[in-house]
Design a protein around this motif. Structure first.
Motif, mmCIF file in Angstrom:
data_model
loop_
_atom_site.group_PDB
_atom_site.id
_atom_site.type_symbol
_atom_site.label_atom_id
_atom_site.label_comp_id
_atom_site.label_asym_id
_atom_site.label_seq_id
_atom_site.Cartn_x
_atom_site.Cartn_y
_atom_site.Cartn_z
ATOM 1 N N PRO A 133 0.194 11.984 -2.170
ATOM 2 C CA PRO A 133 -0.721 11.528 -1.122
ATOM 3 C C PRO A 133 -2.022 12.325 -1.130
ATOM 4 O O PRO A 133 -2.009 13.558 -1.132
ATOM 5 C CB PRO A 133 0.073 11.780 0.173
ATOM 6 C CG PRO A 133 1.512 11.752 -0.257
ATOM 7 C CD PRO A 133 1.511 12.361 -1.626
ATOM 8 N N GLU A 181 0.788 -1.224 0.000
ATOM 9 C CA GLU A 181 0.000 0.000 0.000
ATOM 10 C C GLU A 181 0.822 1.278 0.000
ATOM 11 O O GLU A 181 0.278 2.373 0.070
ATOM 12 C CB GLU A 181 -0.932 -0.015 1.213
ATOM 13 C CG GLU A 181 -1.914 -1.180 1.169
ATOM 14 C CD GLU A 181 -2.674 -1.362 2.464
ATOM 15 O OE1 GLU A 181 -3.705 -2.054 2.431
ATOM 16 O OE2 GLU A 181 -2.247 -0.811 3.489
ATOM 17 N N GLU A 184 -3.206 8.029 7.871
ATOM 18 C CA GLU A 184 -4.578 7.791 8.349
ATOM 19 C C GLU A 184 -4.637 7.895 9.871
ATOM 20 O O GLU A 184 -5.561 8.500 10.439
ATOM 21 C CB GLU A 184 -5.058 6.419 7.883
ATOM 22 C CG GLU A 184 -5.396 6.382 6.396
ATOM 23 C CD GLU A 184 -5.309 4.994 5.799
ATOM 24 O OE1 GLU A 184 -5.009 4.044 6.544
ATOM 25 O OE2 GLU A 184 -5.531 4.863 4.582
ATOM 26 N N ARG A 230 -8.812 -0.041 -0.625
ATOM 27 C CA ARG A 230 -8.116 1.025 -1.356
ATOM 28 C C ARG A 230 -8.399 0.991 -2.855
ATOM 29 O O ARG A 230 -8.336 2.010 -3.528
ATOM 30 C CB ARG A 230 -6.607 0.946 -1.095
ATOM 31 C CG ARG A 230 -6.267 1.142 0.351
ATOM 32 C CD ARG A 230 -4.783 1.308 0.587
ATOM 33 N NE ARG A 230 -4.506 1.115 1.996
ATOM 34 C CZ ARG A 230 -4.708 2.023 2.927
ATOM 35 N NH1 ARG A 230 -5.178 3.211 2.595
ATOM 36 N NH2 ARG A 230 -4.442 1.766 4.191
ATOM 37 N N PRO A 232 0.278 4.952 3.735
ATOM 38 C CA PRO A 232 -1.074 5.466 4.022
ATOM 39 C C PRO A 232 -1.489 5.277 5.475
ATOM 40 O O PRO A 232 -2.129 6.153 6.057
ATOM 41 C CB PRO A 232 -1.961 4.642 3.084
ATOM 42 C CG PRO A 232 -1.078 4.261 1.956
ATOM 43 C CD PRO A 232 0.276 4.031 2.583
ATOM 44 N N VAL A 260 -6.231 6.955 2.821
ATOM 45 C CA VAL A 260 -5.226 7.667 2.025
ATOM 46 C C VAL A 260 -4.740 6.783 0.888
ATOM 47 O O VAL A 260 -4.439 5.603 1.089
ATOM 48 C CB VAL A 260 -4.036 8.112 2.901
ATOM 49 C CG1 VAL A 260 -2.933 8.746 2.046
ATOM 50 C CG2 VAL A 260 -4.504 9.090 3.973
ATOM 51 N N VAL A 261 -4.646 7.351 -0.303
ATOM 52 C CA VAL A 261 -4.108 6.653 -1.474
ATOM 53 C C VAL A 261 -3.225 7.622 -2.246
ATOM 54 O O VAL A 261 -3.145 8.811 -1.929
ATOM 55 C CB VAL A 261 -5.233 6.136 -2.407
ATOM 56 C CG1 VAL A 261 -6.071 5.079 -1.710
ATOM 57 C CG2 VAL A 261 -6.102 7.275 -2.903
#
Length: 544
Positions: free
Chosen positions: A479, A438, A453, A530, A449, A467-468
């Motif tokens: 981000p 991730e 987060e 995600r 992420p 968050v991605v």
């Protein structure tokens, strides 16, 4: 590179030989001696240069003093600095003493520094004025004694030892003896790599890891020079040496006695002037630099024809940008490589001249790579996408202080699970298409992420967050946070972005922005989906 495919395992050529003493310090010591009075390093900003003999003398002087100060084999020494002559000397001296070098990113926040210091427990930390205050503030909070050594002319923080005082006593290089090591098992460096928990992990790399990588680099250089019938006289390094990519490649090139011109920071005009004025032959870059070469109008005003080798790593580079750079500047095909700190960086390297655009190449010497179906664990054949697993003598010793994370990464047969999705074609050339893990890649830096987060959820106006990475041509990914606010909250995107920026290092800021949702998509066990968030990105991007 020659490659074989057997039972859906792609193997590189035969492994290259390394010195029998298995000491990376001894190897570099011998190579510096061979360099003699040839120029080793040039600071492009000041035009100041030093020879291999100079570096050898200063590193021996420093190593001798460090021993007197109590540095012993297996002691950890931190190094937090921008690119400068002293960085190289300090790293060499620690290695000669059998110490373990740990480089620290100069953009780390106090929280990140504190986390790492608790893991590595350094006896000394070399630091420069630009990072010393943060280092000092964190070091004095540690439950153990940690002595700071300051580069430069001024003692910016109290109770530090000045580096210049440690190299004053001249030592006869021929009388100097390096500390003996067990190269297969002894750690020579701890390089930082982020795990999915967000905070940096300390990757332990051995003397044999570094010796093998140096042998591979020599092999790559021999291959490209044989094809082009041109020698590489000098190279340009801009990538920070505290980053594993910059550190490992710089020392591997120095070991070949090639002159290295370095820059401390990226300035558009200075970068181009350096290539033109020093007639740079080769350089390592990251994708944002490739985008700059492909698109910036300033590039066309400079003569970059001396560049015969440009290698790109740290994040995937699109074939469109690869081709654009060549067409626009006349620079030969940009070669891509693929690697990770846990396997001492380079695992796959493209040594062609554009025959396989978009590929990151074939396995390095002694390397085996297989592609595993992420759903059923089946070993896949050509042109089938799955997770890359890699087996190599370049594999790390483990994560310092985290046996569980190390065991989870490496299977019983010694393969490292990379977390990257890709495939190989019928000729054994690999292509990276996505990341299973991730982590977001912003300009080559890893951003987790989960860390962002957790930080966002500390904000009283935020109920939930995901968050991605927002794809970005220049940076790779930015981000971006999906936010669910508390009832009746009036918090703005600007407030959230500023909140995060005040608590994280630059690479982790929410440069992709904030998107407000009613809820974050999750599976039955509560894990954020995600992939669903990434689908939403397409709708978000269309509004930009």
């Amino acid at each position: 590179m020659p490659v074989t495919v057997h039972n859906n395992v792609v193997s590189g050529p035969e492994e290259r030989g390394i010195p029998a003493h298995l000491s990376y310090g001894q190897f570099l010591f011998d190579q510096l001696k061979n360099g003699g009075d040839n120029i080793a390093l040039v600071n492009a900003e000041t035009d100041e240069s030093v020879t291999y003999r100079h570096i050898l003398q200063h590193s021996v002087n420093l190593a001798t003093t460090l021993r007197k100060l109590g540095l012993k084999k297996g002691d950890v020494v931190g190094l937090s600095s921008e690119n400068r002559f002293e960085f190289i000397v300090a790293a060499l001296a620690v290695t000669y003493c059998g110490g373990i070098l740990s480089t620290l990113n100069i953009t780390y926040t106090p929280g990140e520094i504190t986390h790492l210091l608790k893991i590595i427990k350094p006896k000394f930390i070399f630091t420069s004025p630009i990072t010393s205050q943060n280092i000092y503030d964190c070091a004095i909070e540690m439950p153990y004694k940690c002595q700071l050594i300051m580069f430069g002319e001024f003692d910016v923080v109290p109770d530090c030892i000045m580096y210049d005082n440690l190299i004053k006593d001249h030592v006869n290089v021929d009388d100097f003896t390096l500390t003996d090591v067990n190269g297969q098992d002894d750690t020579v460096a701890v390089m930082c790599s982020s795990g999915t928990t967000g905070l940096p992990k300390g990757v332990e790399l051995t003397h044999v890891n570094f010796l093998t990588l140096s042998a591979h680099m020599r092999y790559y250089f021999e291959c490209v020079q044989e094809k082009k019938k041109t020698g590489i006289i000098n190279g340009l390094t801009l990538i920070p040496w505290f980053h594993a990519y910059g550190f490992i490649t710089t020392f591997a090139v120095m070991a070949m006695n090639i002159k290295i011109v370095f820059l401390i920071r990226f300035d558009e005009q200075q970068y181009l002037e350096t290539i033109q004025n020093y007639k740079i032959n080769m350089t390592t870059i990251v994708p944002p630099l490739a985008v700059f070469l492909a698109k910036h109008p300033l590039v066309l005003k400079y003569d970059l024809s001396s560049l015969v080798e440009v290698w790109c790593g740290a994040a995937p580079l699109s074939k469109e940008i690869q081709q654009a750079v060549s067409e626009r500047t006349g620079i030969d095909f940009i070669k891509q490589g693929y690697g990770l700190t846990e396997v001492t960086m380079a695992c796959l390297v493209d040594l062609t001249s554009g025959d396989k655009v978009g590929s990151c190449g074939t396995p390095a010497p002694g390397m085996r790579v297989k592609v595993i179906d992420i759903e059923n664990g089946k070993q896949l054949g050509p042109n089938q996408e799955g997770e890359l697993w890699i087996k190599s003598p370049l594999r790390m010793k483990g994560y310092m202080g985290d046996r569980a994370a190390s065991d989870a990464l490496i299977d019983d047969a010694g393969y490292v699970r990379t977390g990257d999705i890709g495939y190989y074609d019928n000729e054994g050339y690999f292509y990276i298409v996505d990341r299973l893990k991730e982590l977001i890649k912003y300009k080559g830096f890893q951003v987790a992420p989960a860390e962002l987060e957790a930080l966002l959820l500390q904000h009283k106006e935020i109920a939930d967050a995901g968050v991605v990475g927002l794809p970005n041509e220049e940076a790779g990914e930015l981000p971006l946070a999906f936010i669910v606010t508390q009832p009746n909250s009036k918090v703005t995107e600007k407030e959230i972005v500023e909140f995060v920026a005040s608590k994280v290092s630059p690479a982790k800021r929410l440069r992709g922005g904030v998107v407000f949702l009613k809820d974050i998509p999750k599976n039955a066990s509560g894990k954020i989906l995600r992939r669903e968030l990434r689908k939403m990105l397409q709708k978000y991007k269309s509004k930009l």
